[in-house]
Design an enzyme around this catalytic site. Structure first.
Site: not given
Ligand code: NAD
Ligand code: DAU
Length: 369
Positions: A150-152, A175, A179
């Protein structure tokens, strides 16, 4: 360079991005190999999302080469099980999505994040190190471990600037710290043992199959149900949004052509303040549901801020663009329209994962191995 990528272990394939990745590979690329989806099915994992893949490509599927998709219900922290799966399917490629992924949950309970994101990644790295090396510790030359990050990990930006691949890590939530640890472990295995790896750090994804705790699906569903739209703090936090399929096209390109040992940033080049994004989403939901924009705007509710909330993320993905020729294929307008439409038309999926019916569905439809 072009890699073979034949027997791919996808971890976390039942989650949001992993599910979309599996669809992307089977439906939008010329991939001819096999996918082994390893997922623990936590609250965020949902096998129902992959019913169509199972029906076409699972053992007993309708597609000509049935058996190209296999699901293994397993925990990535279980080293023995990971070793067995690597051997059983002769895995040559790992793409590691599995993680605890929600920042708010990491603030409430960091332990699960340390377990899966750090110990789980370490366990997988150890398993491939053992399976992919010969007796002299030399790696097979047809293997790859691609880690999804992630960019985080880079921390928070002020008004100016972008995250580059060279930006020092400065994670600020449990988190992002977990990562960041996993990224460091990956690179340590590359430098110390010579494990062939690639790493990608992506900005915020949106699209179908995302668990409705994240901003975009949560807001769509709350609008549909007339519930408050909770905006954290002053609502002026900035994220860089990317349609999930564009993330996956980048991952696939890096896995095929990326330089071993390199990291690549992936982003939308699409920055939005949360409150502006919400206003845009309101317009789209209004146009698709017939609800009035004013009635939806009245649902906006400013709430207490997230502790340690990062102010701005913005990705510089010029390395990926210039080196590998990747670009985003979906505009924000188009991606949001698709996403809203998907959520408004998948009430069963939503109610199953929200009220626990999914667990019953799993017991009825899936025999644990
Ligand atoms: P998600 O939470 O939707 O899915 C995670 C999956 O991992 C689930 O299916 C869960 O059952 C599985 N899992 C969790 N713990 C496990 C374990 N111990 N063993 C096997 N499986 C397990 O997550 P996502 O949003 O699809 O993110 C996927 C990846 O991408 C993550 O590594 C996250 O850090 C990264 N990422 C997410 C975003 C985003 O915006 N969602 C952005 C950048 C990077
Ligand atoms: O940047 C990549 C990341 O983006 C991933 O690594 C994470 O897995 C993914 O969850 C996401 O993280 P964020 O914290 O940025 O996403 P989230 O959707 O939780 O929140 C997006 C923005 O909106 C953040 O500034 C918090 C705000 N927010 C979020 C929720 C859930 C609100 O204002 N209200 C809300 O109810």
């Amino acid at each position: 360079m072009s890699r073979k990528l034949k027997n791919i272990l996808v971890t976390g394939g039942a989650g949001f991005i992993g599910t979309n990745f599996i669809y992307y590979l089977f439906r939008k690329t010329n991939f001819t190999g096999r996918i082994i989806n390893v997922d623990l099915l936590t609250y965020a994992g949902n096998l129902e999302s992959l019913e169509a893949v199972e029906a076409e490509y699972g053992t007993g599927g309708t597609e000509g080469k049935a058996g190209r998709y296999v699901f293994e219900h397993a925990d990535i922290c279980d080293g023995k099980r990971m070793a067995k799966i690597l051997r059983q399917y002769d895995i040559d490629t790992v793409v590691h999505f599995a993680a605890e992924s929600h920042v708010d949950r990491s603030i409430l309970g960091p332990e699960a994040f340390l377990r899966t994101n750090v110990t789980g990644t370490f366990t997988l790295l150890e398993a491939v190190r053992a399976y992919w090396t010969d007796k002299d510790g030399k790696f097979r030359d047809d293997v790859l471990f691609h880690h999804i990050s992630t960019d985080e990990v880079y921390g928070s930006l002020g008004k100016e600037g972008y995250f580059k691949e060279t930006t020092p890590y400065s994670p600020r939530s449990p988190y992002s710290a977990s990562k960041a640890s996993s990224d460091h472990l990956l690179m340590a295995y590359h430098h110390t043992y010579g494990l062939p790896v690639t790493l990608s750090n992506c900005s915020n994804n949106y699209g179908p199959f995302q668990f409705p705790e994240k901003l975009i699906p949560l807001m769509i569903l709350n609008m549909q149900q007339g519930k408050p739209l909770p905006v954290y703090g002053d609502g002026k936090f900035i994220r860089d949004w990317l349609y999930v399929e564009d993330h996956n096209s980048a991952v696939w390109m890096i896995m095929n052509k990326g330089r071993t040992g390199e990291k690549y940033n992936i982003g939308g080049e699409n920055e939005w303040e949360n409150i502006r994004l919400l206003e845009k989403l309101i317009e789209i939901v209004a146009s698709q549901t017939g609800k009035s924009v004013d009635s939806l705007k009245k649902l906006i509710t400013y709430v207490k801020d997230r502790p340690g909330h990062d102010r701005r993320y913005a990705i510089d993905c010029s390395k990926l663009k210039s080196e590998l020729g990747w670009k985003q294929a979906h505009t924000f307008e188009e991606g949001l329209q698709n996403t809203v439409e998907w959520y408004l038309n998948h009430n069963d999926w939503i109610s199953h994962i929200r009220n626990g019916e999914y667990t019953k569905w799993l017991e009825n439809n899936y025999q644990n191995r």
